[in-house]
Design a protein around this motif. Structure first.
Motif, PDB file in Angstrom:
ATOM      1  N   ILE A 223      -6.449   2.995  13.502  1.00 45.86           N
ATOM      2  CA  ILE A 223      -4.956   2.966  13.155  1.00 45.86           C
ATOM      3  C   ILE A 223      -4.660   4.081  12.598  1.00 45.86           C
ATOM      4  N   ASP A 224      -3.320   4.570  12.292  1.00 44.86           N
ATOM      5  CA  ASP A 224      -2.851   5.675  11.655  1.00 44.86           C
ATOM      6  C   ASP A 224      -2.996   6.970  12.625  1.00 44.86           C
TER       7      ASP A 224
ATOM      8  N   VAL B 254       2.862  -5.655   9.941  1.00 43.07           N
ATOM      9  CA  VAL B 254       2.538  -4.598   9.064  1.00 43.07           C
ATOM     10  C   VAL B 254       3.744  -3.642   9.213  1.00 43.07           C
TER      11      VAL B 254
ATOM     12  N   GLY C 259       0.507   5.089   0.823  1.00 42.47           N
ATOM     13  CA  GLY C 259      -0.273   6.047   1.513  1.00 42.47           C
ATOM     14  C   GLY C 259       0.442   7.436   1.008  1.00 42.47           C
ATOM     15  N   ALA C 260      -0.299   8.631   1.667  1.00 40.67           N
ATOM     16  CA  ALA C 260       0.166   9.748   1.185  1.00 40.67           C
ATOM     17  C   ALA C 260       1.450  10.019   1.714  1.00 40.67           C
TER      18      ALA C 260
ATOM     19  N   ALA D  63       3.576   7.299   3.709  1.00 39.39           N
ATOM     20  CA  ALA D  63       3.981   5.972   4.201  1.00 39.39           C
ATOM     21  C   ALA D  63       3.855   5.096   2.987  1.00 39.39           C
TER      22      ALA D  63
ATOM     23  N   SER E 297     -11.458   5.347   6.532  1.00 41.40           N
ATOM     24  CA  SER E 297     -10.410   4.370   6.163  1.00 41.40           C
ATOM     25  C   SER E 297      -9.317   3.875   7.503  1.00 41.40           C
ATOM     26  N   ASN E 298      -9.396   4.777   8.411  1.00 42.06           N
ATOM     27  CA  ASN E 298      -8.474   4.761   9.312  1.00 42.06           C
ATOM     28  C   ASN E 298      -9.098   3.765  10.560  1.00 42.06           C
TER      29      ASN E 298
ATOM     30  N   TYR F 107       0.798  -1.164   0.026  1.00 41.76           N
ATOM     31  CA  TYR F 107      -0.096  -0.073  -0.051  1.00 41.76           C
ATOM     32  C   TYR F 107       0.879   1.278   0.038  1.00 41.76           C
TER      33      TYR F 107
ATOM     34  N   ILE G   5      -3.848  -6.533  11.718  1.00 44.96           N
ATOM     35  CA  ILE G   5      -5.144  -6.685  11.832  1.00 44.96           C
ATOM     36  C   ILE G   5      -5.949  -7.310  10.610  1.00 44.96           C
TER      37      ILE G   5
ATOM     38  N   MET H 253       4.078  -3.409  13.397  1.00 45.50           N
ATOM     39  CA  MET H 253       2.924  -3.697  14.211  1.00 45.50           C
ATOM     40  C   MET H 253       2.165  -4.745  13.855  1.00 45.50           C
ATOM     41  N   GLU H 254       1.311  -5.145  14.856  1.00 41.13           N
ATOM     42  CA  GLU H 254       0.214  -6.358  14.539  1.00 41.13           C
ATOM     43  C   GLU H 254      -0.612  -6.253  13.199  1.00 41.13           C
TER      44      GLU H 254
ATOM     45  N   LEU I 215       3.472   0.720   3.099  1.00 43.48           N
ATOM     46  CA  LEU I 215       3.127  -0.318   3.949  1.00 43.48           C
ATOM     47  C   LEU I 215       3.417  -1.789   3.455  1.00 43.48           C
TER      48      LEU I 215
ATOM     49  N   LYS J   3       5.264  -0.127   8.584  1.00 44.15           N
ATOM     50  CA  LYS J   3       4.913   1.158   7.816  1.00 44.15           C
ATOM     51  C   LYS J   3       6.199   1.829   7.933  1.00 44.15           C
TER      52      LYS J   3
HETATM   53  N1  LIG Z   1      -2.069  -2.697  11.590  1.00 41.68           N
HETATM   54  C1  LIG Z   1      -2.609  -2.833  10.165  1.00 41.68           C
HETATM   55  N2  LIG Z   1      -3.419  -3.998   9.908  1.00 41.68           N
HETATM   56  C2  LIG Z   1      -4.061  -4.271   8.678  1.00 41.68           C
HETATM   57  N3  LIG Z   1      -3.807  -3.315   7.709  1.00 41.68           N
HETATM   58  C3  LIG Z   1      -3.379  -2.204   8.019  1.00 41.68           C
HETATM   59  C4  LIG Z   1      -2.607  -1.787   9.303  1.00 41.68           C
HETATM   60  N4  LIG Z   1      -2.324  -0.589   9.390  1.00 41.68           N
HETATM   61  C5  LIG Z   1      -2.349  -0.087   8.017  1.00 41.68           C
HETATM   62  N5  LIG Z   1      -3.144  -1.215   7.317  1.00 41.68           N
HETATM   63  C6  LIG Z   1      -3.734  -0.811   5.953  1.00 41.68           C
HETATM   64  O1  LIG Z   1      -2.905   0.021   5.258  1.00 41.68           O
HETATM   65  C7  LIG Z   1      -3.667   1.306   5.046  1.00 41.68           C
HETATM   66  C8  LIG Z   1      -2.529   2.451   5.226  1.00 41.68           C
HETATM   67  O2  LIG Z   1      -2.209   2.539   6.314  1.00 41.68           O
HETATM   68  P1  LIG Z   1      -2.095   3.986   7.304  1.00 41.68           P
HETATM   69  O3  LIG Z   1      -3.602   4.608   7.153  1.00 41.68           O
HETATM   70  O4  LIG Z   1      -1.647   3.836   8.692  1.00 41.68           O
HETATM   71  O5  LIG Z   1      -1.117   4.757   6.257  1.00 41.68           O
HETATM   72  P2  LIG Z   1      -0.975   6.113   5.680  1.00 41.68           P
HETATM   73  O6  LIG Z   1       0.178   6.554   4.891  1.00 41.68           O
HETATM   74  O7  LIG Z   1      -1.171   7.142   6.960  1.00 41.68           O
HETATM   75  O8  LIG Z   1      -2.348   6.034   4.706  1.00 41.68           O
HETATM   76  P3  LIG Z   1      -3.246   7.321   4.186  1.00 41.68           P
HETATM   77  O9  LIG Z   1      -2.280   8.380   3.756  1.00 41.68           O
HETATM   78  O10 LIG Z   1      -3.941   6.543   3.074  1.00 41.68           O
HETATM   79  O11 LIG Z   1      -3.958   7.600   5.500  1.00 41.68           O
HETATM   80  C9  LIG Z   1      -4.874   1.474   6.076  1.00 41.68           C
HETATM   81  O12 LIG Z   1      -5.919   2.147   5.354  1.00 41.68           O
HETATM   82  C10 LIG Z   1      -5.149   0.024   6.105  1.00 41.68           C
HETATM   83  O13 LIG Z   1      -5.806  -0.578   4.918  1.00 41.68           O
END
Ligand SMILES: Nc1ncnc2c1ncn2[C@@H]1O[C@H](COP(=O)(O)OP(=O)(O)OP(=O)(O)O)[C@@H](O)[C@H]1O
Ligand SMILES: [Mg+2]
Length: 226
Positions: A145-146, A32, A16-17, A19, A133-134, A14, A90, A87-88, A21, A34
């Motif tokens: 999360i997040d 996971v 994200g903006a 990070a 989403s969080n 994944y 989920i 982290m764990e 994952l 991050k």
């Molecule tokens: N511990 C976890 N277990 C399962 N899935 C996770 C976990 N942490 C994150 N994810 C998945 O990864 C995605 C992105 O994680 P997170 O929101 O922490 O990162 P982000 O970079 O802030 O993303 P965004 O910019 O999209 O908010 C989450 O929306 C979720 O689908």
């Protein structure tokens, strides 16, 4: 086990903006990783500080949430300098997806979310990025999360911002479910924080929204002038 290098991680699961994952195995468990990535548009020193701070902040806030009794992923490893949290994992779907696929089931999760956020706020913790989403949903329970933008000593206004962001994420993605999802959230929130406190926070939410609208209007007026 220390993280020697991040080269072997392969492609992120994944992006994200801020990070990447990765789903990895950590001491025999699904986990996971991050990784907060450098941003070219930020000054390198500032960028490093920001990643360090958000990583440490996220780990600290997750631990505080768990201590308060709110579900969040267990923290296995933190390296703020590298911008890494392990982290764990989920095994769950996001609240966003639940609303999309089975909106009837989403209401009970919204109530659980209201309770969870009520508990956090009662301990002075604000989440800082409370979008659907969080929030992960599984077996009738929610996991948050997040936490990178969380505050452990939040003001009532910061707590109201949480509710505002939840509301805004509903409005932008599932406008037809805003009313039921907010009502269910508030039921849970009131049950934990009490009627008076919930009312106070909602008044601030109202204020924040009025300010936002005011800003929007001014911005539009400004563009029109140009
Ligand atoms: N511990 C976890 N277990 C399962 N899935 C996770 C976990 N942490 C994150 N994810 C998945 O990864 C995605 C992105 O994680 P997170 O929101 O922490 O990162 P982000 O970079 O802030 O993303 P965004 O910019 O999209 O908010 C989450 O929306 C979720 O689908
Ligand atoms: Mg996120």
């Amino acid at each position: 086990m220390a993280l020697k290098g991040l080269e072997g991680l392969g492609r992120p699961h994944y992006r994200g903006a801020e990070a990447y994952l990765y789903v990895i195995e950590w001491l025999g468990r699904k986990a996971v990783l991050k990784l907060r990535i450098p941003k070219r548009y930020r000054h390198p020193i500032l960028d490093k500080r920001l990643r360090w701070r958000r990583t440490a902040n996220e780990a600290r806030a997750i631990l505080a949430a768990i201590r308060a009794g709110v579900n969040a992923p267990a923290i296995y490893y933190v390296d703020p300098v590298a911008g890494v949290i392990v982290m764990e994992y989920i095994e769950a779907v996001s609240l966003y997806e639940v609303i999309e696929k089975e909106p009837e089931a989403a209401e009970q999760y919204a109530r659980r979310l209201g309770e969870a956020v009520g508990i956090l706020h009662g301990k002075g913790i604000s989440h800082g990025d409370l979008t659907t989403s969080n929030v992960l949903a599984r077996d009738g329970d929610v996991y948050l999360i997040d936490f990178g933008l969380a505050s452990l000593k939040s003001s009532e206004r910061e707590q109201a911002v949480d509710v505002h962001l939840y509301l805004r994420s509903l409005e932008s993605t599932h406008p037809e479910h805003v009313d039921t999802m907010l009502e269910a959230f508030l039921e849970g929130y009131r049950s934990v924080r009490g009627e008076a406190m919930a009312e106070k926070v909602m008044r601030l939410v109202h204020e924040i929204r009025l300010m936002g609208r005011y800003r929007e209007e001014r911005r539009t007026a400004w563009y029109q002038e140009e």
